[in-house]
Design a protein around this motif. Sequence first.
Motif, PDB file in Angstrom:
ATOM      1  N   UNK A 397       0.834  -1.204   0.000  1.00 42.91           N
ATOM      2  CA  UNK A 397       0.000   0.000   0.000  1.00 42.91           C
ATOM      3  C   UNK A 397       0.872   1.259   0.000  1.00 42.91           C
ATOM      4  N   UNK A 398       1.905   1.269   0.857  1.00 34.12           N
ATOM      5  CA  UNK A 398       2.791   2.423   0.905  1.00 34.12           C
ATOM      6  C   UNK A 398       3.554   2.581  -0.411  1.00 34.12           C
ATOM      7  N   UNK A 399       4.042   1.453  -0.947  1.00 31.42           N
ATOM      8  CA  UNK A 399       4.779   1.501  -2.210  1.00 31.42           C
ATOM      9  C   UNK A 399       3.899   2.017  -3.335  1.00 31.42           C
ATOM     10  N   UNK A 405       2.166   8.678  -6.670  1.00 34.22           N
ATOM     11  CA  UNK A 405       2.530  10.081  -6.531  1.00 34.22           C
ATOM     12  C   UNK A 405       3.643  10.448  -7.514  1.00 34.22           C
ATOM     13  N   UNK A 406       4.623   9.525  -7.659  1.00 33.30           N
ATOM     14  CA  UNK A 406       5.704   9.772  -8.620  1.00 33.30           C
ATOM     15  C   UNK A 406       5.137   9.933 -10.022  1.00 33.30           C
ATOM     16  N   UNK A 419      11.778  16.037  -8.857  1.00 34.08           N
ATOM     17  CA  UNK A 419      10.735  15.160  -8.312  1.00 34.08           C
ATOM     18  C   UNK A 419      11.112  14.698  -6.911  1.00 34.08           C
ATOM     19  N   UNK A 420      12.402  14.428  -6.686  1.00 34.16           N
ATOM     20  CA  UNK A 420      12.865  14.013  -5.362  1.00 34.16           C
ATOM     21  C   UNK A 420      12.638  15.125  -4.343  1.00 34.16           C
ATOM     22  N   UNK A 437      15.405   6.026  -5.507  1.00 35.48           N
ATOM     23  CA  UNK A 437      14.137   5.283  -5.576  1.00 35.48           C
ATOM     24  C   UNK A 437      13.379   5.642  -6.853  1.00 35.48           C
ATOM     25  N   UNK A 438      13.335   6.942  -7.160  1.00 37.51           N
ATOM     26  CA  UNK A 438      12.645   7.387  -8.385  1.00 37.51           C
ATOM     27  C   UNK A 438      13.367   6.852  -9.616  1.00 37.51           C
TER      28      UNK A 438
END
Length: 455
Positions: A397-399, A405-406, A419-420, A437-438
């Motif tokens: 869910x968090x991922x 959002x990204x 974006x970061x 991560x992005x």
Amino acid sequence: MTDLASLLACPRCDKTPLEPNDGGFHCKACKVDFPELNGIPWMFAEPQATLGEWRGRLQFALQQLGHEIAGLEQELKDEQLHSLTRRRVERYKKALEYHRRALNKLLRPLELQALHGNYESYLALRTRLPADQGLNTYYANIHRDWAWGDEENQASLKQVRSVLHDHAELGKVLVLGAGAGRLAYDVHRDLNCETTVAMDFNPLLMLVLQAVTRGEKLKLYEFPMAPLALEDDAVLRKLTAPEIVDDAFQLVLGDALRAPFPDETFDTIITPWLIDIISDDLPVLAARINNLLVGNGRWVNFGSLAFAATQRARRYSPEEAKAIIAESGFSDPYVSQNTIPYMCSPASRHGRREKVFSFSAYKERKVEKPGRHTALPDWIVTGKEPVPLSPSFKTQAMTTQIYSFIMSLIDGKRSIREMAAVLEKQRLMSKEEAEPAIRSFLTKMYDDSQKQSGF
């Protein structure tokens, strides 16, 4: 020869006999019709829903072939292509075009344009097709069974023979998970079988098996994983059986987890390359097989022990497998382990040798019959119970929220660094964490967008 109808039972309620009905079968208790696919009984617990899902999967796979062909056409517009490369890509494109037409013809009995079944029907019975089954699953097995020659096929039959007594009478035989069917065919032709029923849930494999054992000569392309030479990336193969099979060789489409047969029906059950990939735990599968066998009937297994269960405890060793079988109403299994060639295409660099685990065990006593297989929990089936907030669900869910959002930040203007900074401002993660991560997320998205369907 035993009439196939006398061997069938309803996979929903186990009632027998079934009534003939418009070329298929009807269960009076469930009031459900089980159709036939080109004369092959379609014996799934929810026949229309299963048919609909297979139609959807196969139709999607054919559409993917169309997209791949279009992609190859774009590649061929590159004027800088090496002459040998252009020749190879042109050949491959023509092979895919032929392949799509051939599959369309072969799959015609499925009526791929027909309406799909209702998925809610699956939920009611808690059944579903394995997610990895489709047009390409085990496609290479078709060529191994009917085009590459006899080495692997004879090695497989030899393993079955190695755990049988000489001149053993197999009687009524069921081959669960028959695949493209060569082992079932060879067992029926070379050993002493009264009747052989080959069952699998993949309609493409069963339609090929039906065609070649009736004497048809099919032509299908093989697409080797690691081609040996320039023209080996697409090889047109002639699929043929050594001889036409007799009427005592029968085909059934169904799910081994809900086998559509009455208890104590078969003298011999053969499970080729099945026990380590099926979702039932081995003790449960052993009990199901026990109940399908007559007294003193025989279970013959052949294949791998590469259990892929998520639970480490269910990845059984040969010693554990032997003990489980002996504790499931069978005699102590007679085991043979030998190394044989496996999926060694003559046009590919890819292939291996595998140490297979073969055994035979006699049914000594009947064990309690397991409940019907259920693939889904109550909170999915009924929709009335709370969805459990498991650790994996929390993480997912968090991922998902972060990835969503990204994606919302992609506007054709922002860089990864910008974006970061937004993620840090939203207190989702620091810029130092967000940037890699992005980048990883977008790399995967980019790679996925470049991929095409393959074989």
